[in-house]
Write a protein that holds these residues in place. Structure first.
Motif, PDB file in Angstrom:
ATOM      1  N   LEU A 134       0.834  -1.203   0.000  1.00 52.57           N
ATOM      2  CA  LEU A 134       0.000   0.000   0.000  1.00 52.57           C
ATOM      3  C   LEU A 134       0.864   1.246   0.000  1.00 52.57           C
ATOM      4  O   LEU A 134       1.944   1.270   0.604  1.00 52.57           O
ATOM      5  N   SER A 135       0.371   2.296  -0.660  1.00 53.83           N
ATOM      6  CA  SER A 135       1.036   3.589  -0.550  1.00 53.83           C
ATOM      7  C   SER A 135       0.035   4.694  -0.837  1.00 53.83           C
ATOM      8  O   SER A 135      -1.097   4.435  -1.258  1.00 53.83           O
ATOM      9  N   ILE A 136       0.470   5.918  -0.555  1.00 50.86           N
ATOM     10  CA  ILE A 136      -0.368   7.092  -0.769  1.00 50.86           C
ATOM     11  C   ILE A 136       0.204   7.867  -1.941  1.00 50.86           C
ATOM     12  O   ILE A 136       1.420   8.052  -2.046  1.00 50.86           O
ATOM     13  N   LEU A 137      -0.681   8.297  -2.818  1.00 46.81           N
ATOM     14  CA  LEU A 137      -0.278   8.958  -4.055  1.00 46.81           C
ATOM     15  C   LEU A 137      -1.063  10.260  -4.181  1.00 46.81           C
ATOM     16  O   LEU A 137      -2.292  10.245  -4.130  1.00 46.81           O
ATOM     17  N   ALA A 138      -0.360  11.369  -4.327  1.00 42.68           N
ATOM     18  CA  ALA A 138      -1.016  12.659  -4.561  1.00 42.68           C
ATOM     19  C   ALA A 138      -0.921  12.978  -6.046  1.00 42.68           C
ATOM     20  O   ALA A 138       0.164  12.917  -6.630  1.00 42.68           O
ATOM     21  N   GLU A 139      -2.061  13.293  -6.648  1.00 41.90           N
ATOM     22  CA  GLU A 139      -2.110  13.563  -8.091  1.00 41.90           C
ATOM     23  C   GLU A 139      -2.754  14.921  -8.331  1.00 41.90           C
ATOM     24  O   GLU A 139      -3.809  15.207  -7.762  1.00 41.90           O
TER      25      GLU A 139
END
Ligand code: MN
Length: 193
Positions: A134-139
């Motif tokens: 799992l990871s967090i991605l800012a777009e």
């Protein structure tokens, strides 16, 4: 193919007062609808006319990508929420969250920080990669993790139209209240798929 605005899975006042009826009337009824309408106009008589929404998100650029991804992202966002959510993850998803963020609170803290810190308009995503890390991605803008071959599990919309009626400039308050409605049963289904 004519793309349709999916039906909202709850009443427009079901998430009030944290997310008011007026916000849903504009965010779902006007903004989300406009992306769907724009997409239908833009793809008429093009190679995209007979593609699924997800295929357009994967292949298009420019205005067609922007409107297709915004249509996809908003459906994913609204369908992540429920007025009677499962309030915490369990099972294999809970174990993966503990492994990759230390704890459920650790995930919420990192996700909220990324959402508060995203400059301008965009989306913050909880994603999994191929071996289920799992990871967090800012777009920014209409960005969508499918384009990076990642599996989206949860997202928050931090465009000003998502919160300005209820929170004005207080994006962190919108983010904090967002957690009240995240339905972890939906996120779990996406995780195990
Ligand atoms: Mn939006």
């Amino acid at each position: 193919m004519v793309h349709q605005l999916p039906k909202l899975p709850y009443a427009e006042d079901a998430l009030a007062p944290q997310m008011s009826r007026e916000t849903l009337e504009y965010h779902y009824g006007k903004h989300h609808q406009a992306y769907v309408n724009n997409l239908n106009h833009l793809i008429a008589d093009t190679a995209y006319a007979d593609m699924s929404l997800e295929e357009i998100v994967m292949k298009a650029d420019g205005a067609i990508f922007n409107n297709a991804a915004q249509a996809w992202n908003h459906t994913f966002f609204f369908y992540s929420l429920s007025p009677s959510p499962k309030s915490m993850p369990s099972g294999t998803l809970a174990a993966a969250i503990d492994r990759d963020f230390g704890s459920f609170d650790g995930l919420k803290e990192q996700f909220s920080k990324a959402a508060a810190g995203l400059f301008g308009s965009g989306w913050v995503w909880l994603v999994k990669d191929d071996p289920s890390k799992l990871s967090i991605l800012a777009e920014s803008n209409a960005g969508n993790p499918l384009r990076r071959w990642l599996t989206p599990l949860l997202c928050i919309d931090v465009w000003e139209h998502a919160y300005y009626i209820d929170y004005r400039n207080r994006r962190p308050d919108f983010i904090q209240n967002f957690w009240d409605f995240v339905d972890w049963s939906v996120v779990e289904e996406r995780f195990v798929k």
